[in-house]
Design a protein around this motif. Structure first.
Motif, PDB file in Angstrom:
ATOM      1  N   LEU A 100      39.240  32.107  41.890  1.00  0.00           N
ATOM      2  CA  LEU A 100      37.564  32.520  42.305  1.00  0.00           C
ATOM      3  C   LEU A 100      37.998  34.542  43.258  1.00  0.00           C
ATOM      4  N   LEU A 101      39.569  33.755  43.761  1.00  0.00           N
ATOM      5  CA  LEU A 101      39.801  35.267  43.849  1.00  0.00           C
ATOM      6  C   LEU A 101      40.116  36.356  43.617  1.00  0.00           C
ATOM      7  N   ALA A 102      40.223  36.134  41.797  1.00  0.00           N
ATOM      8  CA  ALA A 102      40.360  37.417  40.365  1.00  0.00           C
ATOM      9  C   ALA A 102      38.799  37.858  40.801  1.00  0.00           C
ATOM     10  N   VAL A 103      38.400  37.514  41.319  1.00  0.00           N
ATOM     11  CA  VAL A 103      36.132  37.360  40.216  1.00  0.00           C
ATOM     12  C   VAL A 103      35.997  39.270  41.403  1.00  0.00           C
ATOM     13  N   PRO A 104      36.776  39.050  42.448  1.00  0.00           N
ATOM     14  CA  PRO A 104      35.852  40.201  43.208  1.00  0.00           C
ATOM     15  C   PRO A 104      36.824  41.284  42.627  1.00  0.00           C
ATOM     16  N   VAL A 105      38.109  41.412  42.182  1.00  0.00           N
ATOM     17  CA  VAL A 105      39.156  42.122  41.720  1.00  0.00           C
ATOM     18  C   VAL A 105      38.278  42.509  39.662  1.00  0.00           C
ATOM     19  N   LEU A 106      37.969  41.219  39.671  1.00  0.00           N
ATOM     20  CA  LEU A 106      37.178  42.358  38.392  1.00  0.00           C
ATOM     21  C   LEU A 106      35.927  42.920  38.248  1.00  0.00           C
TER      22      LEU A 106
ATOM     23  N   GLY B  50      42.356  36.514  50.838  1.00  0.00           N
ATOM     24  CA  GLY B  50      41.266  37.103  50.443  1.00  0.00           C
ATOM     25  C   GLY B  50      42.016  38.422  51.316  1.00  0.00           C
ATOM     26  N   LEU B  51      41.550  38.425  52.782  1.00  0.00           N
ATOM     27  CA  LEU B  51      41.892  39.635  53.489  1.00  0.00           C
ATOM     28  C   LEU B  51      43.279  41.140  52.912  1.00  0.00           C
ATOM     29  N   ILE B  52      44.188  40.406  51.960  1.00  0.00           N
ATOM     30  CA  ILE B  52      44.823  41.759  51.497  1.00  0.00           C
ATOM     31  C   ILE B  52      43.714  42.005  49.977  1.00  0.00           C
ATOM     32  N   VAL B  53      43.150  41.495  49.303  1.00  0.00           N
ATOM     33  CA  VAL B  53      42.926  41.771  48.370  1.00  0.00           C
ATOM     34  C   VAL B  53      41.275  42.515  49.247  1.00  0.00           C
ATOM     35  N   GLY B  54      40.977  42.104  49.904  1.00  0.00           N
ATOM     36  CA  GLY B  54      39.429  42.626  50.600  1.00  0.00           C
ATOM     37  C   GLY B  54      40.037  43.877  50.945  1.00  0.00           C
TER      38      GLY B  54
ATOM     39  N   GLY C  77      47.457  35.951  40.017  1.00  0.00           N
ATOM     40  CA  GLY C  77      47.914  34.893  38.740  1.00  0.00           C
ATOM     41  C   GLY C  77      49.331  34.026  39.497  1.00  0.00           C
ATOM     42  N   ALA C  78      50.438  34.802  39.877  1.00  0.00           N
ATOM     43  CA  ALA C  78      51.625  34.195  40.387  1.00  0.00           C
ATOM     44  C   ALA C  78      50.997  33.373  41.647  1.00  0.00           C
ATOM     45  N   SER C  79      49.851  33.712  42.099  1.00  0.00           N
ATOM     46  CA  SER C  79      50.414  32.416  42.968  1.00  0.00           C
ATOM     47  C   SER C  79      49.409  31.099  42.703  1.00  0.00           C
ATOM     48  N   TRP C  80      48.479  31.483  41.681  1.00  0.00           N
ATOM     49  CA  TRP C  80      47.637  30.132  41.679  1.00  0.00           C
ATOM     50  C   TRP C  80      49.027  29.401  41.090  1.00  0.00           C
ATOM     51  N   LEU C  81      49.889  29.654  40.104  1.00  0.00           N
ATOM     52  CA  LEU C  81      50.686  29.340  39.652  1.00  0.00           C
ATOM     53  C   LEU C  81      51.314  28.862  39.961  1.00  0.00           C
TER      54      LEU C  81
ATOM     55  N   PRO D 146      27.755  52.009  50.814  1.00  0.00           N
ATOM     56  CA  PRO D 146      28.895  51.740  51.866  1.00  0.00           C
ATOM     57  C   PRO D 146      30.045  51.202  51.008  1.00  0.00           C
ATOM     58  N   PRO D 147      31.266  50.973  52.105  1.00  0.00           N
ATOM     59  CA  PRO D 147      32.254  51.699  51.292  1.00  0.00           C
ATOM     60  C   PRO D 147      33.005  50.324  50.751  1.00  0.00           C
ATOM     61  N   PHE D 148      32.532  48.666  50.967  1.00  0.00           N
ATOM     62  CA  PHE D 148      32.395  47.627  50.387  1.00  0.00           C
ATOM     63  C   PHE D 148      30.537  47.331  49.894  1.00  0.00           C
ATOM     64  N   SER D 149      31.027  47.712  48.823  1.00  0.00           N
ATOM     65  CA  SER D 149      29.614  47.807  48.326  1.00  0.00           C
ATOM     66  C   SER D 149      28.898  46.427  47.679  1.00  0.00           C
ATOM     67  N   SER D 150      27.753  46.196  47.655  1.00  0.00           N
ATOM     68  CA  SER D 150      27.226  45.198  47.626  1.00  0.00           C
ATOM     69  C   SER D 150      27.570  43.596  46.488  1.00  0.00           C
ATOM     70  N   PRO D 151      27.038  44.194  45.208  1.00  0.00           N
ATOM     71  CA  PRO D 151      28.836  43.550  44.044  1.00  0.00           C
ATOM     72  C   PRO D 151      29.768  42.899  44.882  1.00  0.00           C
ATOM     73  N   ILE D 152      30.585  43.511  45.269  1.00  0.00           N
ATOM     74  CA  ILE D 152      31.923  43.613  45.361  1.00  0.00           C
ATOM     75  C   ILE D 152      32.439  42.315  46.500  1.00  0.00           C
ATOM     76  N   ALA D 153      31.718  42.333  47.910  1.00  0.00           N
ATOM     77  CA  ALA D 153      30.757  41.542  48.722  1.00  0.00           C
ATOM     78  C   ALA D 153      30.656  39.935  48.034  1.00  0.00           C
ATOM     79  N   TRP D 154      29.476  40.434  47.679  1.00  0.00           N
ATOM     80  CA  TRP D 154      28.720  39.184  47.388  1.00  0.00           C
ATOM     81  C   TRP D 154      30.229  38.233  46.116  1.00  0.00           C
ATOM     82  N   ALA D 155      30.551  38.982  45.142  1.00  0.00           N
ATOM     83  CA  ALA D 155      31.945  38.537  44.434  1.00  0.00           C
ATOM     84  C   ALA D 155      32.777  37.575  45.665  1.00  0.00           C
ATOM     85  N   PHE D 156      33.055  38.174  46.484  1.00  0.00           N
ATOM     86  CA  PHE D 156      33.713  37.033  47.577  1.00  0.00           C
ATOM     87  C   PHE D 156      33.034  35.935  47.883  1.00  0.00           C
TER      88      PHE D 156
END
Length: 224
Positions: A45-51, A207-211, A71-75, A4-14
């Motif tokens: 934690l939001l950076a995890v699916p990106v990585l 989350g929606l933007i990154v997803g 990262g800037a949002s975290w700061l 599927p477009p959103f592969s399982s590893p990425i989906a679980w990373a969220f």
């Protein structure tokens, strides 16, 4: 058979991000002192699916812009904790300004799918209404707040050119900043549940933007 477009590893990373977001909003609602440290865990934690998605994402500049925004949002989230000797509000505005500019660059360079919808004129009306309502209460920060508002409206408007998840995320992000602005400059006008509302819309927006960005990137990488 293709995944599927959103592969399982990425989906679980969220999942950790979603779980921490729910926990943080709940802790805020109950006034728990644990709300502060959980807030600082959100963006890492939001950076995890990106990585997790990085090996399949091209070009690298797309990933870099996403990580700069997160990262800037975290700061910005931790401006008071990370820089206790500095004035918190200007520093927070600066860091989130960088985050929004990174998102705008991402939308315009890599994620746009359509022309700017006509209905996004509502974001111009939002900016005017915010300046009229909050401007008299911002003191010496009027220019900074006005400029920041332009960036916020730009993020939401340019998000509307992208994947629907990105567009919805941009609207939630703007809603979060709107409630936060009233908290900062007109606190007596808001009910007690405004703090959980800020973070609920913030975590949904980010989350929606990154997803949506990761979905768009996957679609383009597989079609090329």
């Amino acid at each position: 058979m293709p995944r599927p477009p959103f592969s399982s590893p990425i989906a679980w990373a969220f999942v950790p991000y979603v779980a921490m977001s729910v926990l943080h909003v709940a802790l805020l609602a109950f006034g728990s002192p644990l709300a502060a440290p959980t807030k600082l865990a959100l963006m890492p934690l939001l950076a995890v699916p990106v990585l997790v998605a990085t090996p399949r994402l091209r070009p690298a500049a797309k990933t870099a812009l996403l990580l700069v925004a997160i990262g800037a949002s975290w700061l910005g989230d931790g401006a008071g904790a990370f820089f206790p000797a500095a004035p918190e509000l200007p520093l927070m505005l600066a860091f989130f300004g960088v985050a929004h500019l990174a998102y705008i660059a991402l939308f315009l360079r890599f994620l746009k799918r359509r022309r700017l919808p006509l209905w996004t004129v509502v974001y111009v009306a939002w900016w005017i209404a915010m300046i009229i309502t909050l401007g008299p209460h911002t003191g010496g920060l009027l220019i900074a707040v006005g400029a920041y508002g332009v960036v916020l409206a730009g993020t939401a408007a340019f998000a509307a050119r992208c994947h629907p998840l990105v567009a919805i995320g941009g609207a939630f992000f703007l809603a979060s900043d709107t409630v936060l602005a009233f908290q900062l400059f007109l606190p007596d006008a808001l009910p007690a549940w405004s703090s959980p509302a800020v973070m609920l819309t913030y975590t949904l927006g980010q989350g929606l933007i990154v997803g949506g960005a990761l979905l768009t990137r996957h679609d383009r990488s597989t079609s090329s």
